[in-house]
Design a protein around this motif. Structure first.
Motif, mmCIF file in Angstrom:
data_model
loop_
_atom_site.group_PDB
_atom_site.id
_atom_site.type_symbol
_atom_site.label_atom_id
_atom_site.label_comp_id
_atom_site.label_asym_id
_atom_site.label_seq_id
_atom_site.Cartn_x
_atom_site.Cartn_y
_atom_site.Cartn_z
ATOM 1 N N UNK A 55 1.172 -0.874 0.257
ATOM 2 C CA UNK A 55 -0.072 0.167 0.121
ATOM 3 C C UNK A 55 0.906 1.307 0.239
ATOM 4 N N UNK A 56 0.454 2.183 -0.148
ATOM 5 C CA UNK A 56 0.633 3.566 -0.809
ATOM 6 C C UNK A 56 0.480 4.124 0.422
ATOM 7 N N UNK A 57 -0.576 4.003 1.639
ATOM 8 C CA UNK A 57 -0.911 4.471 3.139
ATOM 9 C C UNK A 57 -0.232 4.349 4.120
ATOM 10 N N UNK A 58 -0.078 5.733 4.367
ATOM 11 C CA UNK A 58 0.671 6.061 5.719
ATOM 12 C C UNK A 58 0.112 6.082 6.687
ATOM 13 N N UNK A 59 0.825 5.836 8.312
ATOM 14 C CA UNK A 59 0.636 6.501 9.421
ATOM 15 C C UNK A 59 0.806 7.576 9.742
ATOM 16 N N UNK A 60 2.175 8.369 9.435
ATOM 17 C CA UNK A 60 2.630 9.274 9.490
ATOM 18 C C UNK A 60 1.770 10.488 9.299
#
Length: 210
Positions: free
Chosen positions: A46-51
Motif C-alpha cells: 500500500x501507499x497508505x501511511x500512518x505518519x
C-alpha cells in the motif's frame, strides 16, 4: 416557579454542559501516549501511511466477512462523525487474499457515507504480526489475524489511549462489538485528540502571524 425551571432546563443546563466539556478538553490536555513509534505501513502492499495522519487502526483479519458488523459500528459511531476532519483516516489491515471481502465491505459502507477516508491495506501474515506487535498492547490477534479492537494512532505514530480507565486501567484499544464503548469512550477520546491538533494548529498560525 415553573417558568424558571423551564428556562433553566432550556438555556442554563446546555450552557453548563458546554462549558464543562469545553474546559475538559483544555484541562485534561493531551490524550495519554501509551506506545511511541508504532510501525508504519511500508512493508504492506500500500501507499497508505500512518505518519502525519490521525488514524483509527484496525485488523479485520481473515474472517472479515463475520466482522462486517464491527466495521458498520465503527462507521456509524466514529467515522461518520469525524471523517471530514483534515488528516483523519480509518485503516483496516487484512491478510492478502481478502481483497474481495474488503471491496464488499467498502461497497456496503459507501451506501451509508463517503468512504474516501476508509483505507483497506493488505500484507503477508508475518508483516501483520510485526505491525500489531509494535502497538505493544495487552491485546492479541486471533488465529485469523483479526481483532474487534481498534486503536487511535496520532500523527507521530504514537498509540494513544487511557491510563486510568474506570473499567480496564490502561486502555489500549476500543471494542467495536460494543456500541456503548464507541459512544461513551472512543468518541470522547477522538474528540480530545482532534481538539489537541486544532489547538496546536491555531498556536502555530498565531505565531506565524506575529
Amino acid at each position: 416557579m415553573k417558568k424558571t425551571f423551564v428556562l433553566v432546563v432550556l438555556f442554563i443546563l446546555p450552557l453548563v454542559a458546554y462549558l464543562f466539556f469545553a474546559s475538559g478538553v483544555n484541562n485534561f490536555g493531551r490524550l495519554p501516549t501509551l506506545t511511541e513509534g508504532v510501525s508504519d505501513l511500508q512493508a504492506l502492499d500500500t501507499d497508505v501511511r500512518l505518519q502525519d495522519k490521525i488514524t483509527i487502526l484496525g485488523f479485520l483479519g481473515r474472517d472479515a466477512a463475520i466482522r462486517k458488523g464491527n466495521a458498520f459500528n465503527l462507521n456509524q459511531k466514529i467515522y461518520k462523525r469525524f471523517y471530514e476532519f483534515r488528516d483523519f483516516q480509518v485503516v483496516m489491515v487484512m491478510p492478502k487474499g481478502t481483497e474481495n471481502i474488503a471491496r464488499e465491505i467498502q461497497d456496503e459502507l459507501s451506501e451509508l457515507t463517503d468512504t474516501s477516508n476508509w483505507q483497506f491495506v493488505f500484507g503477508e501474515d508475518s508483516v501483520i504480526e510485526v505491525l500489531f506487535a509494535s502497538l505493544r498492547s495487552d491485546l492479541e490477534l486471533d488465529q485469523g489475524l483479526g481483532t474487534p479492537y481498534v486503536f487511535i494512532i496520532d500523527k507521530e505514530r504514537n498509540l494513544r489511549g487511557r491510563k486510568e480507565d474506570e473499567d480496564e486501567g490502561t486502555k489500549y484499544g476500543f471494542n467495536t462489538n460494543s456500541v456503548a464503548e464507541l459512544n461513551n469512550k472512543m468518541e470522547d477520546d477522538v474528540k480530545i485528540i482532534l481538539a489537541e491538533y486544532r489547538l496546536a494548529l491555531k498556536k502555530n498560525n498565531a505565531q506565524r502571524q506575529n
